[in-house]
Design a protein around this motif. Structure first.
Motif, PDB file in Angstrom:
ATOM      1  N   CYS A  50       0.830  -1.216   0.000  1.00 45.27           N
ATOM      2  CA  CYS A  50       0.000   0.000   0.000  1.00 45.27           C
ATOM      3  C   CYS A  50       0.859   1.259   0.000  1.00 45.27           C
ATOM      4  CB  CYS A  50      -0.929   0.010   1.206  1.00 45.27           C
ATOM      5  SG  CYS A  50      -2.192  -1.284   1.165  1.00 45.27           S
ATOM      6  N   ALA A  51       1.908   1.251   0.798  1.00 40.83           N
ATOM      7  CA  ALA A  51       2.810   2.399   0.847  1.00 40.83           C
ATOM      8  C   ALA A  51       3.474   2.598  -0.507  1.00 40.83           C
ATOM      9  CB  ALA A  51       3.863   2.202   1.935  1.00 40.83           C
ATOM     10  N   GLY A  52       3.817   1.489  -1.172  1.00 48.16           N
ATOM     11  CA  GLY A  52       4.435   1.581  -2.492  1.00 48.16           C
ATOM     12  C   GLY A  52       3.512   2.183  -3.532  1.00 48.16           C
ATOM     13  N   VAL A  53       2.219   1.833  -3.464  1.00 47.25           N
ATOM     14  CA  VAL A  53       1.240   2.380  -4.414  1.00 47.25           C
ATOM     15  C   VAL A  53       1.148   3.900  -4.280  1.00 47.25           C
ATOM     16  CG1 VAL A  53      -1.212   2.481  -4.997  1.00 47.25           C
ATOM     17  CG2 VAL A  53      -0.127   0.269  -4.572  1.00 47.25           C
ATOM     18  N   VAL A  54       0.993   4.385  -3.054  1.00 42.58           N
ATOM     19  CA  VAL A  54       0.860   5.833  -2.826  1.00 42.58           C
ATOM     20  C   VAL A  54       2.139   6.561  -3.250  1.00 42.58           C
ATOM     21  CG1 VAL A  54       0.512   7.621  -1.096  1.00 42.58           C
ATOM     22  CG2 VAL A  54      -0.789   5.491  -0.956  1.00 42.58           C
ATOM     23  N   ALA A  55       3.287   6.001  -2.871  1.00 45.44           N
ATOM     24  CA  ALA A  55       4.562   6.628  -3.231  1.00 45.44           C
ATOM     25  C   ALA A  55       4.734   6.701  -4.745  1.00 45.44           C
ATOM     26  CB  ALA A  55       5.715   5.843  -2.604  1.00 45.44           C
ATOM     27  N   THR A  56       4.295   5.660  -5.461  1.00 48.02           N
ATOM     28  CA  THR A  56       4.425   5.631  -6.917  1.00 48.02           C
ATOM     29  C   THR A  56       3.529   6.664  -7.583  1.00 48.02           C
ATOM     30  OG1 THR A  56       4.988   3.279  -6.851  1.00 48.02           O
ATOM     31  CG2 THR A  56       4.241   4.157  -8.951  1.00 48.02           C
ATOM     32  N   LEU A  57       2.306   6.823  -7.092  1.00 49.09           N
ATOM     33  CA  LEU A  57       1.395   7.831  -7.659  1.00 49.09           C
ATOM     34  C   LEU A  57       2.008   9.223  -7.580  1.00 49.09           C
ATOM     35  CD1 LEU A  57      -2.001   6.570  -6.181  1.00 49.09           C
ATOM     36  CD2 LEU A  57      -1.349   6.582  -8.595  1.00 49.09           C
ATOM     37  N   ILE A  58       2.630   9.531  -6.458  1.00 43.41           N
ATOM     38  CA  ILE A  58       3.263  10.844  -6.279  1.00 43.41           C
ATOM     39  C   ILE A  58       4.501  10.967  -7.168  1.00 43.41           C
ATOM     40  CG2 ILE A  58       4.465  12.323  -4.616  1.00 43.41           C
ATOM     41  CD1 ILE A  58       2.611  11.077  -2.457  1.00 43.41           C
ATOM     42  N   HIS A  59       5.332   9.937  -7.156  1.00 40.08           N
ATOM     43  CA  HIS A  59       6.580   9.947  -7.918  1.00 40.08           C
ATOM     44  C   HIS A  59       6.327  10.111  -9.415  1.00 40.08           C
ATOM     45  CE1 HIS A  59       9.642   7.731 -10.293  1.00 40.08           C
ATOM     46  NE2 HIS A  59      10.504   8.288  -9.461  1.00 40.08           N
ATOM     47  N   ASP A  60       5.393   9.346  -9.964  1.00 39.62           N
ATOM     48  CA  ASP A  60       5.178   9.359 -11.408  1.00 39.62           C
ATOM     49  C   ASP A  60       4.554  10.658 -11.904  1.00 39.62           C
ATOM     50  OD1 ASP A  60       6.265   6.888 -11.398  1.00 39.62           O
ATOM     51  OD2 ASP A  60       4.534   5.823 -12.185  1.00 39.62           O
ATOM     52  N   GLY A  61       3.804  11.329 -11.038  1.00 38.11           N
ATOM     53  CA  GLY A  61       3.276  12.631 -11.422  1.00 38.11           C
ATOM     54  C   GLY A  61       4.381  13.621 -11.738  1.00 38.11           C
ATOM     55  N   PHE A  62       5.503  13.495 -11.029  1.00 43.48           N
ATOM     56  CA  PHE A  62       6.653  14.370 -11.283  1.00 43.48           C
ATOM     57  C   PHE A  62       7.528  13.851 -12.420  1.00 43.48           C
ATOM     58  CE2 PHE A  62       7.077  17.703  -8.075  1.00 43.48           C
ATOM     59  CZ  PHE A  62       6.041  17.371  -7.210  1.00 43.48           C
ATOM     60  N   MET A  63       7.718  12.521 -12.482  1.00 43.22           N
ATOM     61  CA  MET A  63       8.723  11.960 -13.377  1.00 43.22           C
ATOM     62  C   MET A  63       8.239  11.665 -14.794  1.00 43.22           C
ATOM     63  SD  MET A  63      11.745  11.895 -12.134  1.00 43.22           S
ATOM     64  CE  MET A  63      12.620  10.714 -13.169  1.00 43.22           C
ATOM     65  N   ASN A  64       6.938  11.597 -15.031  1.00 43.40           N
ATOM     66  CA  ASN A  64       6.487  11.255 -16.380  1.00 43.40           C
ATOM     67  C   ASN A  64       6.964  12.259 -17.436  1.00 43.40           C
ATOM     68  OD1 ASN A  64       4.430   9.038 -17.477  1.00 43.40           O
ATOM     69  ND2 ASN A  64       4.208  10.876 -18.711  1.00 43.40           N
ATOM     70  N   PRO A  65       6.802  13.576 -17.223  1.00 40.43           N
ATOM     71  CA  PRO A  65       7.340  14.515 -18.211  1.00 40.43           C
ATOM     72  C   PRO A  65       8.857  14.398 -18.374  1.00 40.43           C
ATOM     73  CG  PRO A  65       5.806  15.617 -16.734  1.00 40.43           C
ATOM     74  CD  PRO A  65       6.068  14.273 -16.149  1.00 40.43           C
ATOM     75  N   VAL A  66       9.555  14.123 -17.272  1.00 45.13           N
ATOM     76  CA  VAL A  66      11.008  13.954 -17.335  1.00 45.13           C
ATOM     77  C   VAL A  66      11.366  12.768 -18.223  1.00 45.13           C
ATOM     78  CG1 VAL A  66      13.067  13.391 -15.975  1.00 45.13           C
ATOM     79  CG2 VAL A  66      11.400  15.030 -15.099  1.00 45.13           C
ATOM     80  N   ASP A  67      10.633  11.676 -18.089  1.00 47.89           N
ATOM     81  CA  ASP A  67      10.903  10.490 -18.907  1.00 47.89           C
ATOM     82  C   ASP A  67      10.663  10.763 -20.387  1.00 47.89           C
ATOM     83  OD1 ASP A  67      11.782   8.806 -16.934  1.00 47.89           O
ATOM     84  OD2 ASP A  67       9.841   7.862 -16.576  1.00 47.89           O
ATOM     85  N   VAL A  68       9.624  11.529 -20.697  1.00 49.63           N
ATOM     86  CA  VAL A  68       9.345  11.880 -22.097  1.00 49.63           C
ATOM     87  C   VAL A  68      10.525  12.656 -22.685  1.00 49.63           C
ATOM     88  CG1 VAL A  68       7.862  13.204 -23.652  1.00 49.63           C
ATOM     89  CG2 VAL A  68       6.849  11.886 -21.779  1.00 49.63           C
ATOM     90  N   ILE A  69      10.959  13.688 -21.993  1.00 53.12           N
ATOM     91  CA  ILE A  69      12.069  14.514 -22.471  1.00 53.12           C
ATOM     92  C   ILE A  69      13.344  13.682 -22.589  1.00 53.12           C
ATOM     93  CG2 ILE A  69      13.509  16.533 -21.954  1.00 53.12           C
ATOM     94  CD1 ILE A  69      10.961  17.464 -20.243  1.00 53.12           C
ATOM     95  N   LYS A  70      13.612  12.894 -21.553  1.00 53.25           N
ATOM     96  CA  LYS A  70      14.820  12.069 -21.523  1.00 53.25           C
ATOM     97  C   LYS A  70      14.856  11.110 -22.703  1.00 53.25           C
ATOM     98  CE  LYS A  70      14.575   8.268 -19.348  1.00 53.25           C
ATOM     99  NZ  LYS A  70      14.387   7.198 -18.342  1.00 53.25           N
ATOM    100  N   GLN A  71      13.757  10.397 -22.953  1.00 51.72           N
ATOM    101  CA  GLN A  71      13.768   9.384 -24.005  1.00 51.72           C
ATOM    102  C   GLN A  71      13.774   9.997 -25.399  1.00 51.72           C
ATOM    103  OE1 GLN A  71      10.600   6.482 -22.550  1.00 51.72           O
ATOM    104  NE2 GLN A  71      12.402   5.162 -22.611  1.00 51.72           N
ATOM    105  N   ARG A  72      13.194  11.184 -25.560  1.00 52.12           N
ATOM    106  CA  ARG A  72      13.293  11.868 -26.854  1.00 52.12           C
ATOM    107  C   ARG A  72      14.754  12.222 -27.162  1.00 52.12           C
ATOM    108  NH1 ARG A  72       8.396  14.098 -29.038  1.00 52.12           N
ATOM    109  NH2 ARG A  72       6.713  12.789 -28.218  1.00 52.12           N
ATOM    110  N   MET A  73      15.530  12.507 -26.115  1.00 50.38           N
ATOM    111  CA  MET A  73      16.932  12.858 -26.297  1.00 50.38           C
ATOM    112  C   MET A  73      17.832  11.628 -26.390  1.00 50.38           C
ATOM    113  SD  MET A  73      17.188  16.145 -23.732  1.00 50.38           S
ATOM    114  CE  MET A  73      18.836  16.606 -24.282  1.00 50.38           C
ATOM    115  N   GLN A  74      17.348  10.478 -25.936  1.00 46.04           N
ATOM    116  CA  GLN A  74      18.165   9.261 -25.927  1.00 46.04           C
ATOM    117  C   GLN A  74      18.139   8.505 -27.252  1.00 46.04           C
ATOM    118  OE1 GLN A  74      16.445   7.131 -22.610  1.00 46.04           O
ATOM    119  NE2 GLN A  74      18.048   7.789 -21.190  1.00 46.04           N
ATOM    120  N   VAL A  75      17.058   8.619 -28.021  1.00 46.83           N
ATOM    121  CA  VAL A  75      16.905   7.787 -29.216  1.00 46.83           C
ATOM    122  C   VAL A  75      17.965   8.126 -30.255  1.00 46.83           C
ATOM    123  CG1 VAL A  75      14.436   7.405 -28.894  1.00 46.83           C
ATOM    124  CG2 VAL A  75      15.218   9.404 -30.203  1.00 46.83           C
ATOM    125  N   TYR A  76      18.240   7.145 -31.126  1.00 44.08           N
ATOM    126  CA  TYR A  76      19.229   7.368 -32.189  1.00 44.08           C
ATOM    127  C   TYR A  76      18.728   8.441 -33.156  1.00 44.08           C
ATOM    128  CZ  TYR A  76      22.169   6.637 -36.261  1.00 44.08           C
ATOM    129  OH  TYR A  76      23.028   6.841 -37.303  1.00 44.08           O
TER     130      TYR A  76
END
Length: 305
Positions: A115-141
């Protein structure tokens, strides 16, 4: 303070938890970032012939040789900027939920850790999803983006704000079981391998690496889908979606199967495990080390001097 008092310490100082979590997140993502670049590229459904790698080692050598030593670190700055606050809130939320659900013995119950992991993930992903988009756009060949600010501006102008959260549902669907597996396996192994409860860095590393490997293998198919949604791989999107962009987790999953069959869901699996094992071990090691250090020094770590 004796080592055997470590497990019973009330690590409820929010400043200590936030700083420990931020340091853990930055260390995790920074140290293993080149392997994350390889993982993203190996999950491509139609890789460029130059970027069709035989393995992780071959990928790193090819990237450095063909594109330069800086390429495996492209996008790192935005990840560091996002990982600090995201992981600070992630670990602080995890500790808070554990204490609230099981105040007498937090960490002993797998259901509480879940349960603690679920709540922590909801908070974490709200911040990190845009970061992952930017990161992966810059990582691709062949990425046209050479800086995070330029990449953010281009995505916003051409695709709108929703592009930064296009993969959010997929990310949550992947990360909730991933992080719950991470927390449950880590806490269980930590207590099995360290029944005395003494502070032992080696146990945190072994338990963290094992938890990372299990979680990575479990969630790889959804990670391939997330990569497709984040990168919007042009040759695949044009052929499969019948529209200008790829949206939706189920559409992405169907596209992967149509392009590569069931084996497509295992793309980048070895690189993902090789990334997550040390990354998760580093994260838990740094977090537990700083949590222990801050408890050794009870004065507020946020105060000056």
């Amino acid at each position: 303070m004796a080592d055997d008092e470590y497990e019973s310490l009330p690590t409820n100082k929010i400043s200590a938890q936030l700083l420990a979590g931020a340091a853990a997140g930055i260390a995790e993502h920074s140290v293993m970032y080149p392997v994350d670049v390889v993982k993203t590229r190996m999950q491509s459904l139609r890789p460029h012939p130059v970027a069709d790698y035989r393995g992780v080692g071959h990928a790193v050598k090819t990237i450095v040789h063909m594109e330069g030593i800086r390429t495996p670190f492209r996008g790192l700055s935005v990840v560091v900027a996002g990982a600090g606050p995201a992981h600070a809130l992630y670990f602080a939320a995890y500790e808070a939920i554990k204490r609230s659900l099981s105040p007498r013995n937090p960490g002993n119950s797998s259901s509480v850790n879940f349960c603690a992991g679920v709540v922590a993930t909801l908070i974490h992903d709200g911040f990190m999803n845009p970061v992952d988009v930017i990161k992966q756009r810059m990582q691709v060949y062949g990425s046209p983006h050479r800086g995070a600010v330029q990449c953010i501006g281009h995505i916003f102008r051409t695709e709108g704000f929703r592009a930064f959260y296009r993969s959010y549902t997929t990310q949550l669907t992947m990360n909730i079981p991933f992080q719950c597996c991470n927390f449950v396996v880590y806490e269980k192994l930590r207590r099995v391998l360290n029944p005395t409860g003494q502070y032992n860095p080696l146990i945190h590393i072994v338990a963290g690496a094992s938890a990372g490997a299990c979680a990575a293998a479990l969630s790889n198919p959804l990670d391939v889908a997330k990569t497709l949604l984040n990168t919007q791989e042009a040759s695949v999107v044009r052929t499969q979606s019948g529209r200008a962009d790829m949206t939706g987790m189920m559409r992405a999953m169907r596209t992967i199967r149509a392009q590569n069959g069931m084996i497509g869901y295992t793309k980048g699996l070895k690189a993902r495990i090789l990334y997550q094992m040390p990354a998760t071990a580093i994260s838990w090691f740094v977090y537990e080390l700083l949590k222990y250090a801050f408890d050794l020094y009870p004065e507020d770590v946020s105060s000056p001097g």
